[in-house]
Design a protein around this motif. Structure first.
Motif, mmCIF file in Angstrom:
data_model
loop_
_atom_site.group_PDB
_atom_site.id
_atom_site.type_symbol
_atom_site.label_atom_id
_atom_site.label_comp_id
_atom_site.label_asym_id
_atom_site.label_seq_id
_atom_site.Cartn_x
_atom_site.Cartn_y
_atom_site.Cartn_z
ATOM 1 N N UNK A 34 0.858 -1.186 0.000
ATOM 2 C CA UNK A 34 0.000 0.000 0.000
ATOM 3 C C UNK A 34 0.894 1.235 0.000
ATOM 4 N N UNK A 35 0.698 2.118 -0.971
ATOM 5 C CA UNK A 35 1.489 3.342 -1.057
ATOM 6 C C UNK A 35 0.957 4.381 -0.076
ATOM 7 N N UNK A 36 1.670 5.484 0.045
ATOM 8 C CA UNK A 36 1.251 6.559 0.953
ATOM 9 C C UNK A 36 -0.095 7.150 0.552
ATOM 10 N N UNK A 37 -0.395 7.118 -0.753
ATOM 11 C CA UNK A 37 -1.670 7.660 -1.227
ATOM 12 C C UNK A 37 -2.825 6.678 -1.035
ATOM 13 N N UNK A 38 -2.532 5.477 -0.532
ATOM 14 C CA UNK A 38 -3.575 4.487 -0.286
ATOM 15 C C UNK A 38 -3.773 3.517 -1.433
ATOM 16 N N UNK A 39 -3.046 3.721 -2.511
ATOM 17 C CA UNK A 39 -3.143 2.843 -3.677
ATOM 18 C C UNK A 39 -2.349 1.565 -3.424
ATOM 19 N N UNK A 40 -2.861 0.444 -3.900
ATOM 20 C CA UNK A 40 -2.162 -0.827 -3.765
ATOM 21 C C UNK A 40 -1.517 -1.157 -5.103
ATOM 22 N N UNK A 41 -0.198 -1.434 -5.062
ATOM 23 C CA UNK A 41 0.494 -1.752 -6.308
ATOM 24 C C UNK A 41 1.554 -2.818 -6.059
ATOM 25 N N UNK A 42 1.879 -3.614 -7.092
ATOM 26 C CA UNK A 42 2.905 -4.642 -6.940
ATOM 27 C C UNK A 42 4.307 -4.037 -7.016
ATOM 28 N N UNK A 43 5.209 -4.560 -6.179
ATOM 29 C CA UNK A 43 6.592 -4.102 -6.119
ATOM 30 C C UNK A 43 7.498 -5.327 -6.213
ATOM 31 N N UNK A 44 8.588 -5.193 -6.947
ATOM 32 C CA UNK A 44 9.538 -6.290 -7.086
ATOM 33 C C UNK A 44 10.189 -6.598 -5.744
ATOM 34 N N UNK A 45 10.161 -7.849 -5.359
ATOM 35 C CA UNK A 45 10.787 -8.329 -4.128
ATOM 36 C C UNK A 45 12.069 -9.050 -4.520
ATOM 37 N N UNK A 46 13.153 -8.308 -4.648
ATOM 38 C CA UNK A 46 14.415 -8.866 -5.153
ATOM 39 C C UNK A 46 14.973 -9.967 -4.260
ATOM 40 N N UNK A 47 14.859 -9.809 -2.951
ATOM 41 C CA UNK A 47 15.396 -10.802 -2.016
ATOM 42 C C UNK A 47 14.418 -11.932 -1.726
ATOM 43 N N UNK A 48 13.187 -11.812 -2.197
ATOM 44 C CA UNK A 48 12.124 -12.801 -2.027
ATOM 45 C C UNK A 48 11.859 -13.118 -0.561
ATOM 46 N N UNK A 49 11.793 -12.064 0.267
ATOM 47 C CA UNK A 49 11.547 -12.246 1.696
ATOM 48 C C UNK A 49 10.446 -11.342 2.247
ATOM 49 N N UNK A 50 9.885 -10.462 1.435
ATOM 50 C CA UNK A 50 8.861 -9.540 1.922
ATOM 51 C C UNK A 50 7.599 -10.312 2.314
ATOM 52 N N UNK A 51 6.887 -9.838 3.343
ATOM 53 C CA UNK A 51 5.659 -10.523 3.743
ATOM 54 C C UNK A 51 4.537 -10.264 2.739
ATOM 55 N N UNK A 52 3.613 -11.173 2.678
ATOM 56 C CA UNK A 52 2.456 -11.007 1.815
ATOM 57 C C UNK A 52 2.445 -11.998 0.668
ATOM 58 N N UNK A 53 1.362 -11.950 -0.060
ATOM 59 C CA UNK A 53 1.171 -12.844 -1.198
ATOM 60 C C UNK A 53 2.162 -12.488 -2.306
ATOM 61 N N UNK A 54 2.887 -13.472 -2.799
ATOM 62 C CA UNK A 54 3.854 -13.237 -3.860
ATOM 63 C C UNK A 54 3.328 -13.702 -5.203
ATOM 64 N N UNK A 55 3.673 -12.955 -6.239
ATOM 65 C CA UNK A 55 3.315 -13.303 -7.611
ATOM 66 C C UNK A 55 4.616 -13.480 -8.372
ATOM 67 N N UNK A 56 4.773 -14.634 -8.993
ATOM 68 C CA UNK A 56 6.018 -14.965 -9.656
ATOM 69 C C UNK A 56 5.896 -14.776 -11.159
ATOM 70 N N UNK A 57 6.913 -14.124 -11.737
ATOM 71 C CA UNK A 57 6.967 -13.839 -13.162
ATOM 72 C C UNK A 57 8.291 -14.362 -13.694
#
Length: 75
Positions: A34-57
């Motif tokens: 969730x961004x500061x403006x309240x928008x939800x957007x996908x962000x690259x998780x380079x280390x693959x350790x961030x919490x939350x649902x992951x989407x693999x490409x």
């Protein structure tokens, strides 16, 4: 589970765009934040350790391009 079996285990994940199964290490993982403006957007998780649902490409340019239009992460 026997330790010898676990040593050789390689996690497998599926690209959400082309549906190809690949080893987890060969895929890029995106997590929705969730961004500061309240928008939800996908962000690259380079280390693959961030919490939350992951989407693999996969690393193909076609899948990266199509992921911009992918709406599955909004669910």
């Amino acid at each position: 589970m026997h330790k010898a079996i676990r040593k050789n285990h390689t996690p497998v994940r599926r690209c959400v765009i082309c549906r190809t199964n690949l080893p987890k290490s060969e895929l890029n993982r995106y997590v929705c934040i969730k961004t500061e403006s309240g928008e939800i957007k996908p962000v690259l998780d380079e280390e693959q350790v961030m919490p939350g649902r992951g989407y693999y490409i996969c690393n193909s340019p076609e899948c990266e391009k199509r992921f911009a239009k992918f709406r599955g992460w909004r669910k």
